[in-house]
Motif scaffolding. Sequence first.
Motif, mmCIF file in Angstrom:
data_model
loop_
_atom_site.group_PDB
_atom_site.id
_atom_site.type_symbol
_atom_site.label_atom_id
_atom_site.label_comp_id
_atom_site.label_asym_id
_atom_site.label_seq_id
_atom_site.Cartn_x
_atom_site.Cartn_y
_atom_site.Cartn_z
ATOM 1 N N ILE A 70 66.968 27.723 84.808
ATOM 2 C CA ILE A 70 67.937 26.637 84.909
ATOM 3 C C ILE A 70 69.279 27.209 85.382
ATOM 4 C CG2 ILE A 70 68.886 26.554 82.532
ATOM 5 C CD1 ILE A 70 68.244 23.450 82.761
ATOM 6 N N GLU A 71 69.773 26.667 86.467
ATOM 7 C CA GLU A 71 71.060 27.119 86.998
ATOM 8 C C GLU A 71 71.907 25.893 87.261
ATOM 9 O OE1 GLU A 71 70.787 29.820 90.404
ATOM 10 O OE2 GLU A 71 68.809 30.390 89.626
ATOM 11 N N LYS A 72 73.190 26.001 86.965
ATOM 12 C CA LYS A 72 74.094 24.859 87.178
ATOM 13 C C LYS A 72 75.279 25.321 88.011
ATOM 14 C CE LYS A 72 72.977 22.625 82.826
ATOM 15 N NZ LYS A 72 73.438 22.095 81.555
ATOM 16 N N GLU A 73 75.787 24.430 88.839
ATOM 17 C CA GLU A 73 76.919 24.768 89.686
ATOM 18 C C GLU A 73 77.731 23.516 89.933
ATOM 19 O OE1 GLU A 73 76.200 26.378 93.679
ATOM 20 O OE2 GLU A 73 75.143 28.018 92.671
ATOM 21 N N ALA A 74 78.997 23.698 90.221
ATOM 22 C CA ALA A 74 79.803 22.553 90.625
ATOM 23 C C ALA A 74 80.310 22.829 92.034
ATOM 24 C CB ALA A 74 80.959 22.349 89.677
ATOM 25 N N ASP A 75 80.256 21.807 92.880
ATOM 26 C CA ASP A 75 80.789 21.935 94.235
ATOM 27 C C ASP A 75 81.848 20.841 94.339
ATOM 28 O OD1 ASP A 75 81.320 22.042 96.897
ATOM 29 O OD2 ASP A 75 79.347 21.338 97.566
ATOM 30 N N GLY A 76 83.096 21.177 93.970
ATOM 31 C CA GLY A 76 84.156 20.171 93.915
ATOM 32 C C GLY A 76 83.806 19.126 92.869
ATOM 33 N N ILE A 77 83.728 17.868 93.273
ATOM 34 C CA ILE A 77 83.419 16.796 92.320
ATOM 35 C C ILE A 77 81.913 16.694 92.081
ATOM 36 C CG2 ILE A 77 85.471 15.435 92.897
ATOM 37 C CD1 ILE A 77 83.486 13.536 94.442
ATOM 38 N N TYR A 78 81.109 17.466 92.830
ATOM 39 C CA TYR A 78 79.660 17.315 92.730
ATOM 40 C C TYR A 78 79.041 18.334 91.781
ATOM 41 C CZ TYR A 78 80.690 14.636 96.905
ATOM 42 O OH TYR A 78 81.227 13.743 97.768
ATOM 43 N N ASP A 79 78.081 17.871 90.942
ATOM 44 C CA ASP A 79 77.356 18.773 90.044
ATOM 45 C C ASP A 79 75.971 19.011 90.603
ATOM 46 O OD1 ASP A 79 79.311 19.146 88.155
ATOM 47 O OD2 ASP A 79 78.790 17.296 87.086
ATOM 48 N N TRP A 80 75.525 20.230 90.400
ATOM 49 C CA TRP A 80 74.219 20.627 90.920
ATOM 50 C C TRP A 80 73.445 21.338 89.812
ATOM 51 C CZ3 TRP A 80 71.893 25.374 91.153
ATOM 52 C CH2 TRP A 80 70.790 25.507 92.021
ATOM 53 N N MET A 81 72.124 21.162 89.771
ATOM 54 C CA MET A 81 71.304 21.855 88.780
ATOM 55 C C MET A 81 69.952 22.145 89.436
ATOM 56 S SD MET A 81 70.648 20.700 84.840
ATOM 57 C CE MET A 81 70.440 18.989 85.159
ATOM 58 N N SER A 82 69.380 23.322 89.155
ATOM 59 C CA SER A 82 68.082 23.644 89.756
ATOM 60 C C SER A 82 67.007 22.708 89.182
ATOM 61 C CB SER A 82 67.725 25.108 89.510
ATOM 62 O OG SER A 82 67.901 25.433 88.155
ATOM 63 N N GLY A 83 65.987 22.446 89.991
ATOM 64 C CA GLY A 83 64.959 21.453 89.636
ATOM 65 C C GLY A 83 63.993 21.919 88.559
ATOM 66 N N VAL A 84 64.516 22.189 87.355
ATOM 67 C CA VAL A 84 63.657 22.629 86.247
ATOM 68 C C VAL A 84 63.054 21.415 85.565
ATOM 69 C CG1 VAL A 84 63.639 23.720 83.967
ATOM 70 C CG2 VAL A 84 64.961 24.719 85.824
ATOM 71 N N GLY A 85 61.764 21.490 85.278
ATOM 72 C CA GLY A 85 61.136 20.386 84.557
ATOM 73 C C GLY A 85 59.640 20.449 84.675
ATOM 74 N N ALA A 86 58.981 19.406 84.201
ATOM 75 C CA ALA A 86 57.522 19.348 84.268
ATOM 76 C C ALA A 86 57.141 18.140 85.102
ATOM 77 C CB ALA A 86 56.969 19.212 82.861
ATOM 78 N N ASP A 87 56.064 18.266 85.840
ATOM 79 C CA ASP A 87 55.563 17.150 86.641
ATOM 80 C C ASP A 87 54.044 17.162 86.517
ATOM 81 O OD1 ASP A 87 54.945 15.219 88.479
ATOM 82 O OD2 ASP A 87 56.208 16.026 90.071
ATOM 83 N N GLU A 88 53.509 16.255 85.716
ATOM 84 C CA GLU A 88 52.090 16.293 85.373
ATOM 85 C C GLU A 88 51.395 14.970 85.664
ATOM 86 O OE1 GLU A 88 52.014 17.481 81.242
ATOM 87 O OE2 GLU A 88 53.083 19.351 81.671
ATOM 88 N N ILE A 89 50.115 15.085 86.051
ATOM 89 C CA ILE A 89 49.293 13.902 86.307
ATOM 90 C C ILE A 89 48.308 13.751 85.153
ATOM 91 C CG2 ILE A 89 47.591 12.837 87.874
ATOM 92 C CD1 ILE A 89 49.951 13.302 89.549
ATOM 93 N N LEU A 90 48.245 12.553 84.597
ATOM 94 C CA LEU A 90 47.293 12.280 83.529
ATOM 95 C C LEU A 90 46.131 11.492 84.150
ATOM 96 C CD1 LEU A 90 48.407 10.883 80.075
ATOM 97 C CD2 LEU A 90 46.174 10.458 81.008
ATOM 98 N N ILE A 91 44.963 12.103 84.204
ATOM 99 C CA ILE A 91 43.781 11.417 84.736
ATOM 100 C C ILE A 91 43.147 10.686 83.552
ATOM 101 C CG2 ILE A 91 41.629 11.664 86.043
ATOM 102 C CD1 ILE A 91 42.853 14.355 87.102
ATOM 103 N N GLU A 92 43.214 9.344 83.605
ATOM 104 C CA GLU A 92 42.948 8.536 82.412
ATOM 105 C C GLU A 92 41.474 8.340 82.106
ATOM 106 O OE1 GLU A 92 45.009 4.917 83.302
ATOM 107 O OE2 GLU A 92 46.946 5.906 83.388
ATOM 108 N N SER A 93 40.632 8.618 83.098
ATOM 109 C CA SER A 93 39.203 8.382 82.906
ATOM 110 C C SER A 93 38.459 9.153 83.989
ATOM 111 C CB SER A 93 38.917 6.883 83.060
ATOM 112 O OG SER A 93 37.539 6.650 83.212
ATOM 113 N N PRO A 94 37.207 9.595 83.714
ATOM 114 C CA PRO A 94 36.436 10.210 84.799
ATOM 115 C C PRO A 94 35.955 9.144 85.796
ATOM 116 C CG PRO A 94 35.185 10.231 82.743
ATOM 117 C CD PRO A 94 36.520 9.639 82.427
ATOM 118 N N TYR A 95 36.007 7.872 85.385
ATOM 119 C CA TYR A 95 35.436 6.817 86.232
ATOM 120 C C TYR A 95 36.477 6.182 87.139
ATOM 121 C CZ TYR A 95 31.640 7.757 83.140
ATOM 122 O OH TYR A 95 30.681 8.419 82.446
ATOM 123 N N HIS A 96 36.169 6.238 88.422
ATOM 124 C CA HIS A 96 37.030 5.791 89.500
ATOM 125 C C HIS A 96 37.431 4.316 89.377
ATOM 126 C CE1 HIS A 96 38.503 6.643 93.540
ATOM 127 N NE2 HIS A 96 38.083 5.453 93.902
#
Length: 334
Positions: free
Chosen positions: A88-114
């Motif tokens: 996780i990295e944070k920076e400010a560019d004047g009035i703008y705030d920036w943060m590295s894209g840290v997080g989770a992105d997961e797919i939940l497959i709800e059933s084996p049946y299409h």
Amino acid sequence: MSEFRKDPVQNRWVIIDPDYPIDDRGLYTVDLPDDLPALDPDCPFCPGREALVGPELLRYNFIPKDGVDWDIRVVPNRVPVLRVETQIEKEADGIYDWMSGVGADEILIESPYHNDLPHRIQPNRVEQVFWAIHDRILDLRKDTRLNYLFYFKNFGHQAGDVVVHPHSRMIGTPFIPATVEEELLGGEEYFDLKERCVFCDMVKQEMKAGLRMVAENEYFISFCPYASRYPFETWIIPTGHLSHFEASSKNHLYNLAEIYTETFKKLHKVLENVPFAMVMHNGPLQEEDLPYFHWHLEIYPILTCCPGQAMGGQIYTNPVAPEQAAAALRGESE
Ligand SMILES: [Zn+2]
Ligand SMILES: [Zn+2]
Ligand SMILES: [Zn+2]
């Protein structure tokens, strides 16, 4: 005649106007063949192609039957918008705030049946889906950099979905999404004033009034909110106070699965194969037992395209009064 209605949590006004034209180009629908197969050899989420979608984060197994040996799988998104392994990295560019894209992105497959579509999927399978979300929340909240887990489901390409196979998505972020933040603030203000949870008060009033109710069981109600932004907007909410979904009991999840399937059956009966977005609004990951917030699911059927005044000004014009929508969903014609 049009009217303004105010959302009691976010203090947002919406216009309910029965004369507002929905869209003369016709209503959206998800184009699906009647004979959608149970297993599709070209689908990335169907059994037999498990290796395609990367390492599993969660799997519920069962005794193999017809070559299928799992109920639920959670896998990392193949093209993630966020990654847990980043610093996780944070920076400010004047009035703008920036943060590295840290997080989770997961797919939940709800059933084996299409072909386990939202109005067809069995409650016992939906219960497993909610257990999977529960288990992923408990796991992800150990990463103290993450403050929120956003669970959502899109159905139909109008909702931004590309794969028919029953699935939903979880995005874990260091920040709290703006809408949830607004609900937290609105809930806190109401609590400071009245020493009661605004959502609990809403549930009590809806159950008493009945006219916006869609379904109810021992632990949940589903209803069309008073200040619905979209036609047939429907919420599912526990009747007893509970700020965090992951604090749900076994009975809660059983009843949640029941009301979820009942609600989607009703929506399908009135708005056949309508595209929709569903989001969970939950308490923040690193907090618990908030007296002023109450977790819930919001379902927005997508009947037509979203006009610019909603995107740019949060001015929503809803042509279907929630009382009318709820009556139709309950099977009563006006
Ligand atoms: Zn499939
Ligand atoms: Zn409450
Ligand atoms: Zn909400």
